[in-house]
Design a protein around this motif. Structure first.
Motif, short mmCIF file in Angstrom:
data_model
loop_
_atom_site.label_atom_id
_atom_site.label_comp_id
_atom_site.label_asym_id
_atom_site.label_seq_id
_atom_site.Cartn_x
_atom_site.Cartn_y
_atom_site.Cartn_z
N LEU A 30 0.83 -1.21 0.00
CA LEU A 30 0.00 0.00 0.00
C LEU A 30 0.86 1.26 0.00
CD1 LEU A 30 -2.75 -0.85 2.63
CD2 LEU A 30 -3.24 0.11 0.39
N THR A 31 1.74 1.37 0.99
CA THR A 31 2.52 2.60 1.15
C THR A 31 3.55 2.79 0.04
OG1 THR A 31 4.06 1.48 2.65
CG2 THR A 31 2.18 2.61 3.64
N MET A 156 -1.66 -7.50 -3.27
CA MET A 156 -2.95 -7.00 -2.83
C MET A 156 -2.86 -5.54 -2.39
SD MET A 156 -6.14 -7.65 -2.48
CE MET A 156 -6.13 -9.43 -2.71
N GLY A 157 -1.80 -5.20 -1.67
CA GLY A 157 -1.63 -3.82 -1.24
C GLY A 157 -1.43 -2.87 -2.39
N ILE A 185 -3.88 5.43 6.70
CA ILE A 185 -4.85 4.99 7.71
C ILE A 185 -5.15 3.50 7.53
CG2 ILE A 185 -7.26 5.20 8.46
CD1 ILE A 185 -7.04 8.20 7.87
N ILE A 186 -5.31 3.07 6.29
CA ILE A 186 -5.53 1.65 6.01
C ILE A 186 -4.32 0.83 6.48
CG2 ILE A 186 -5.89 -0.06 4.19
CD1 ILE A 186 -7.31 2.15 2.59
N TYR A 187 -3.13 1.38 6.27
CA TYR A 187 -1.89 0.73 6.71
C TYR A 187 -1.91 0.51 8.22
CZ TYR A 187 3.18 0.38 7.65
OH TYR A 187 4.42 0.00 8.09
N SER A 191 -2.09 -3.12 10.56
CA SER A 191 -1.19 -3.46 11.67
C SER A 191 -1.97 -3.96 12.89
CB SER A 191 -0.34 -2.26 12.05
OG SER A 191 -1.12 -1.23 12.63
N VAL A 192 -3.21 -3.51 13.05
CA VAL A 192 -4.06 -4.02 14.14
C VAL A 192 -4.35 -5.50 13.92
CG1 VAL A 192 -6.28 -3.82 15.30
CG2 VAL A 192 -5.08 -1.76 14.56
#
Length: 444
Positions: A30-31, A156-157, A185-187, A191-192
């Motif tokens: 993602l990032t 996927m990211g 924010i999705i990142y 992590s949660v």
């Protein structure tokens, strides 16, 4: 099929580690799609972006050293939980802040990958835990599946980031800065999920006194055959608290892996995204789709790498896959058409990941179980430090139109030189490692 047998016999902890690497690499994917573009958008110059990547990797080196060298004393599970919390914090800072200094600090103290690849202490501790949980005859397959989940997560990211940015910016008319912030924010949310996986791991991941006693027996029976005949017994400890076997091979491994990583750091995937965006004017969705496809082929190619590692031996398997990959990457320099560059990059990715499993097999075959976390930590720290130097050069190249493409050549040259050193020092170890893998044991 041995791959399916290994998958079926894998225990709960191994499967949680597979889920962990999928989630983490999904976040890094993602990032990776927005990091350089986001920094440029908030007014950071290209040279400072290169410095940002270097400082981030230096921070990762320091954090990884502390957490991996003392992982056995702290506890492997605690280290992975701590790293996940740091990952969450860095995502929240990037989602809410535009200050360059604070972003650098968040990237250093937290976990933001400047390359879209592994960063922080996760890889070392996870790989050491998997090797600890897996007998030699199952390791190629178990590590191949681990690689499959990692690259599938990155794929996927990548595609998620591309479509999220295009949807929010085009359909909802959000600013690009807001779109990029939502990616972070999705990142943090990912992590949660990863934290849940880490909290569910059992004590089997930790080294016990019984494991150390068993390791001593293995050294006497097998591992000493991996050393030159003039080297003393591997169970003896050297000045660094590591066995003499480990101290014999560690400097050679560091030279090879650091040279390879230095080349990779000259042109990581985040800069490939930037290069394709600036040179070929590709949309965010187009880049997301490209990197989804390249990461998907990365994931698939990790499976046959287990077969090559067993058939050829790990060293030959590395050479067989990495050298062609470097040549394909170099050829991107000389094309002016996006479809040709994309095809070459796709072919490069189809072979580049196939050396990961053989590397893991080589390391875990010549290092004792109770030293794996330290050794893998040192190797990954060395790789991260070497990789951190490259962005300084790349940032300078990016300031001059037409010069950035030479990063492809520099990258490939370093990889080919690393392959030559690998062949010179370790080619003779293949037959001995294949003999280890011929002994059939069950996963506990």
């Amino acid at each position: 099929m041995h791959l399916w047998a290994s998958f079926r016999e894998s225990n709960k902890d191994i499967r949680l580690l597979w889920a962990s690497v999928f989630a983490r690499m999904c976040g890094f994917g993602l990032t990776n799609q927005v990091l350089v573009l986001y920094l440029e958008l908030i007014g950071v110059e290209e040279s400072k972006i290169g410095l940002f990547m270097t400082l981030t990797l230096w921070g990762d080196t320091f954090i990884s050293y502390l957490l991996t060298w003392y992982a056995e004393a702290i506890g492997r599970r605690r280290v992975m939980v701590m790293g996940t919390i740091m990952m969450m914090g860095s995502g929240l800072v990037f989602a809410s802040c535009s200050n360059y200094v604070l972003l650098v600090l968040a990237a250093i103290l937290g976990v933001i990958s400047p390359s879209g690849d592994e960063t922080g202490p996760f890889k070392s501790v996870e790989e050491a835990s998997i090797a600890h949980l897996t007998p030699h005859n199952h390791r190629p397959e178990i590590f191949a599946i681990y690689g499959l989940f990692g690259t599938a997560g990155a794929a996927m990211g990548s595609i998620t980031a591309g479509f999220v940015v295009d949807h929010l910016s085009k359909s909802l008319a959000w600013s690009l800065e807001s779109c990029y912030r939502w990616v972070f924010i999705i990142y943090a949310g990912i992590s949660v999920l990863k934290l849940v996986f880490m909290l569910a791991l059992s004590e089997k991941c930790e080294i016990s006194d019984d494991d150390e006693d068993e390791e001593e027996d293995e050294i006497t029976d097998e591992s000493s055959s991996l050393l030159p005949s003039e080297t003393p017994a591997t169970s003896q400890k050297g000045s660094l608290g590591l066995s003499l076997q480990t101290q014999h091979y560690l400097p050679r491994l560091l030279i090879i892996f650091m040279l390879d990583s230095f080349g990779y750091g000259l042109f990581p995937s985040a800069w490939v995204v930037y290069y394709f965006k600036k040179v070929f004017k590709v949309t965010a969705s187009g880049l997301g789709l490209l990197f989804f496809c390249t990461n998907a082929i990365d994931a698939i190619s990790s499976l046959p790498s287990a077969f090559f590692a067993k058939l050829l031996g790990p060293v030959k398997a590395i050479l067989f896959t990495q050298a062609p990959s470097a040549v394909l990457f170099m050829m991107i320099t000389f094309t002016s058409e996006f479809w040709v560059a994309a095809l070459l990059y796709f072919a490069n990715c189809a072979t580049s990941t196939m050396d990961v499993v053989p590397r893991q097999i080589l390391l875990t075959s010549i290092v004792q179980k109770n030293e794996l976390t330290k050794v893998m930590g040192v190797v990954n720290i060395g790789k991260t430090f070497a990789r951190s130097i490259g962005p300084l050069f790349t940032g300078k190249l990016a300031e001059h139109p037409g010069a950035l493409k030479y990063g492809f050549v520099m990258n490939a040259s370093c990889v080919l030189l690393a392959d030559l050193i690998l062949a010179t020092n370790f080619l003779q170890k293949d037959s001995l490692i294949k003999k280890q893998q011929s002994k059939h044991q069950q996963i506990q």
